[in-house]
Structure formats: C-alpha cells, structure tokens
Design a protein around this motif. Structure first.
Motif, PDB file in Angstrom:
ATOM      1  N   SER A  69       0.840  -1.187   0.000  1.00  0.00           N
ATOM      2  CA  SER A  69       0.000   0.000   0.000  1.00  0.00           C
ATOM      3  C   SER A  69       0.878   1.240   0.000  1.00  0.00           C
ATOM      4  CB  SER A  69      -0.899   0.017   1.245  1.00  0.00           C
ATOM      5  OG  SER A  69      -1.642   1.208   1.293  1.00  0.00           O
ATOM      6  N   ILE A  71      -0.291   4.001   1.231  1.00  0.00           N
ATOM      7  CA  ILE A  71      -0.806   4.777   2.355  1.00  0.00           C
ATOM      8  C   ILE A  71      -0.188   4.244   3.648  1.00  0.00           C
ATOM      9  CG2 ILE A  71      -2.868   5.493   3.604  1.00  0.00           C
ATOM     10  CD1 ILE A  71      -4.469   4.736   1.073  1.00  0.00           C
ATOM     11  N   THR A  77      -3.737   6.176  14.602  1.00  0.00           N
ATOM     12  CA  THR A  77      -4.775   5.482  13.843  1.00  0.00           C
ATOM     13  C   THR A  77      -5.434   4.441  14.738  1.00  0.00           C
ATOM     14  OG1 THR A  77      -3.580   5.773  11.775  1.00  0.00           O
ATOM     15  CG2 THR A  77      -5.255   4.063  11.818  1.00  0.00           C
ATOM     16  N   SER A  96      -8.263  -0.830   9.313  1.00  0.00           N
ATOM     17  CA  SER A  96      -8.346   0.598   9.598  1.00  0.00           C
ATOM     18  C   SER A  96      -9.420   1.167   8.678  1.00  0.00           C
ATOM     19  CB  SER A  96      -7.001   1.288   9.365  1.00  0.00           C
ATOM     20  OG  SER A  96      -6.698   1.349   7.997  1.00  0.00           O
ATOM     21  N   ASP A  97      -9.645   2.469   8.752  1.00  0.00           N
ATOM     22  CA  ASP A  97     -10.654   3.085   7.901  1.00  0.00           C
ATOM     23  C   ASP A  97     -10.273   3.010   6.428  1.00  0.00           C
ATOM     24  OD1 ASP A  97     -12.143   3.716  10.129  1.00  0.00           O
ATOM     25  OD2 ASP A  97     -11.289   5.725  10.320  1.00  0.00           O
ATOM     26  N   LYS A  98      -8.976   3.093   6.118  1.00  0.00           N
ATOM     27  CA  LYS A  98      -8.529   3.148   4.729  1.00  0.00           C
ATOM     28  C   LYS A  98      -7.910   1.854   4.232  1.00  0.00           C
ATOM     29  CE  LYS A  98      -7.765   8.088   4.973  1.00  0.00           C
ATOM     30  NZ  LYS A  98      -6.838   9.175   4.802  1.00  0.00           N
ATOM     31  N   ILE A  99      -7.361   1.024   5.135  1.00  0.00           N
ATOM     32  CA  ILE A  99      -6.654  -0.192   4.727  1.00  0.00           C
ATOM     33  C   ILE A  99      -7.317  -1.395   5.402  1.00  0.00           C
ATOM     34  CG2 ILE A  99      -4.438  -1.361   4.617  1.00  0.00           C
ATOM     35  CD1 ILE A  99      -3.119   1.393   5.011  1.00  0.00           C
ATOM     36  N   LYS A 100      -7.706  -2.357   4.593  1.00  0.00           N
ATOM     37  CA  LYS A 100      -8.359  -3.561   5.106  1.00  0.00           C
ATOM     38  C   LYS A 100      -7.367  -4.726   5.134  1.00  0.00           C
ATOM     39  CE  LYS A 100     -12.182  -1.275   5.020  1.00  0.00           C
ATOM     40  NZ  LYS A 100     -12.327  -0.379   6.114  1.00  0.00           N
TER      41      LYS A 100
END
Length: 112
Positions: A69, A71, A77, A96-100
């Motif tokens: 990733s 990001i 976080t 997380s909100d952006k990374i699964k």
C-alpha cells in the motif's frame, strides 16, 4: 520439590513465582497463576503490557509503512474489533478506515 507448573509457551519446567505472576526462566514468558489463557499458551499484550482480547480497540503508537500500500498508518490510527492470530502472541489482525486486512505486530499498538 514444590508444585510449580511448566511454562505454557515453551513447556519447560524452569519456572518460578514472582508475586501473582509465574515466570519462565528459559523463554521469559509471564502469566498469572490462575490465568485461563495460560493453558493455551497465548496471552497477547500490547506495548504497555495490557492484555488484548478479540474485539478490542487499539491505537497505533508510531507511523508504520504498510507493505502493498502507498498509504502509511499514521500514529494515532484506531484499529477497531481486532482479531487474535491463533498461537501467535506477537500479531493481531484488523482493519483501519482506509486499509483492510492488516496484520500488525503488538509492539506497535496500545489498547484504547
């Protein structure tokens, strides 16, 4: 000889009591004498030594690069509803909100 239990992590019998904790002199593993998780050998702890269980919420304590990733995970976080990795006290799974689909080392986490 006293009735001191064997270490649940390395199964060696070189253990001793230190207050309410049992300590293995060989591998350094610590567990409570009456701890139910000690029978499975897996007690997952965060960077501060707090016990983590499935479903807890943790916070990242430093910026981490994520493989695969572009990001990064920033300090602070929040990872909600964690899952414990079977037979591994050093890793948890979570999103997380952006990374699964993250697998994180517990030394970089703090219980929220």
């Amino acid at each position: 000889m006293s009735n001191v239990p064997a270490c649940p992590q390395c199964t060696l019998e070189n253990t001793y009591a230190d207050g309410a904790l049992m300590i293995c002199a060989d591998c350094g593993f610590e567990w409570a004498a009456g701890d139910a998780d000690a029978t499975t050998g897996v007690v997952v702890r965060d960077s501060n030594g707090n016990v983590l269980v499935a479903g807890d919420t943790v916070t990242v304590i430093k910026d981490l690069k994520v493989k695969g990733s572009s990001i990064p995970l920033k300090q602070g976080t929040v990872i909600r509803n964690i899952r414990l990795v079977e037979d591994d006290a050093e890793h948890i799974e979570g999103n997380s909100d952006k990374i699964k689909g993250l697998v994180l080392k517990t030394c970089f986490l703090r219980k929220a």
